[in-house]
Scaffold this motif. Structure first.
Motif, mmCIF file in Angstrom:
data_model
loop_
_atom_site.group_PDB
_atom_site.id
_atom_site.type_symbol
_atom_site.label_atom_id
_atom_site.label_comp_id
_atom_site.label_asym_id
_atom_site.label_seq_id
_atom_site.Cartn_x
_atom_site.Cartn_y
_atom_site.Cartn_z
ATOM 1 N N GLU A 106 42.698 31.568 36.864
ATOM 2 C CA GLU A 106 43.045 30.983 38.071
ATOM 3 C C GLU A 106 44.155 30.039 38.481
ATOM 4 O O GLU A 106 44.861 30.035 39.435
ATOM 5 C CB GLU A 106 41.809 30.298 38.664
ATOM 6 N N THR A 107 44.402 29.131 37.835
ATOM 7 C CA THR A 107 45.577 28.085 37.872
ATOM 8 C C THR A 107 46.847 28.818 37.556
ATOM 9 O O THR A 107 47.626 28.392 38.260
ATOM 10 C CB THR A 107 45.342 27.007 36.744
ATOM 11 N N GLU A 108 47.065 29.764 36.510
ATOM 12 C CA GLU A 108 48.236 30.303 36.568
ATOM 13 C C GLU A 108 48.376 31.286 37.489
ATOM 14 O O GLU A 108 49.747 31.228 38.340
ATOM 15 C CB GLU A 108 48.054 31.146 35.194
ATOM 16 N N ALA A 125 52.307 30.338 44.306
ATOM 17 C CA ALA A 125 52.908 29.377 45.135
ATOM 18 C C ALA A 125 54.419 29.390 45.003
ATOM 19 O O ALA A 125 55.417 28.931 45.641
ATOM 20 C CB ALA A 125 52.360 27.902 44.742
ATOM 21 N N ILE A 126 54.741 29.543 43.639
ATOM 22 C CA ILE A 126 56.402 29.848 43.339
ATOM 23 C C ILE A 126 57.016 30.859 43.867
ATOM 24 O O ILE A 126 57.932 30.612 44.535
ATOM 25 C CB ILE A 126 56.646 29.872 41.758
ATOM 26 N N GLU A 169 56.065 32.546 46.724
ATOM 27 C CA GLU A 169 55.845 32.028 48.256
ATOM 28 C C GLU A 169 57.093 31.371 48.562
ATOM 29 O O GLU A 169 57.671 31.445 49.496
ATOM 30 C CB GLU A 169 54.636 31.591 48.675
ATOM 31 N N LYS A 170 57.487 30.083 47.768
ATOM 32 C CA LYS A 170 58.595 29.524 47.829
ATOM 33 C C LYS A 170 59.962 29.981 47.760
ATOM 34 O O LYS A 170 60.599 29.827 48.595
ATOM 35 C CB LYS A 170 58.434 28.151 46.957
ATOM 36 N N LEU A 171 59.832 30.910 46.740
ATOM 37 C CA LEU A 171 61.189 31.756 46.488
ATOM 38 C C LEU A 171 61.293 32.658 47.819
ATOM 39 O O LEU A 171 62.370 32.774 48.306
ATOM 40 C CB LEU A 171 61.108 32.301 45.299
ATOM 41 N N VAL A 172 60.269 33.286 48.350
ATOM 42 C CA VAL A 172 60.530 34.089 49.284
ATOM 43 C C VAL A 172 60.953 33.533 50.686
ATOM 44 O O VAL A 172 61.809 33.888 51.454
ATOM 45 C CB VAL A 172 59.127 34.862 49.660
#
Length: 145
Positions: free
Chosen positions: A124-126, A132-133, A135-138
């Motif tokens: 779940e954490t991974e 999140a990563i 989404e940030k890049l997008v």
């Protein structure tokens, strides 16, 4: 930042991932009887609703004659339909048929299954971190457009 040790690891990992995923993604498209370019057209029509051949040609960066041939094939396979514009009968619009929508959904589901097969091994954490990563890049990529 170019020499950051993590960047080389990320580059290598992405390269290998794409090399492994690409044939699987290609096969999932071919199983549904379409080509990657036809999938692009179907996806564009799914987002847009309908469009003229000239709009599609501009989006693809090709001549309208090349798009006409592709639309002919998609129409023969009952994935798209040509319709005269209600405001100007000289204008012909292209839109997806129910079968075209169904084929697009099937391809998306097959692609999701391929991705899920690998991502299901993460906890779940991974998964939250990767989401999140990405989404940030997008978001960064969208700002550049």
């Amino acid at each position: 930042m170019d020499n950051h040790p993590y960047l080389q690891r990320i580059h290598t990992a992405l390269y290998v991932m794409f090399q492994k995923l690409q044939p699987q993604m290609q096969a999932s498209i071919q199983e549904h009887g379409i080509t990657p370019t036809q999938l692009f057209v179907i996806g564009f029509l799914k987002r847009k609703g309908s469009c003229k051949i000239s709009e599609l040609a501009e989006e693809m960066g090709v001549k309208p004659s090349a798009v006409t041939f592709m639309v002919d094939r998609l129409e023969q396979n009952e994935l798209v339909i040509r319709e005269h514009d209600t405001k100007d009968r000289r204008v012909v619009n292209i839109r997806l048929t129910a079968q075209g929508n169904h084929t697009f959904q099937q391809v998306l589901e097959a692609r999701k299954a391929i991705i899920n097969r690998y991502f299901s091994h993460l906890d779940e954490t991974e998964l939250a971190t990767i989401a999140a990563i990405y989404e940030k890049l997008v978001h960064l990529m969208m700002e550049e457009e």
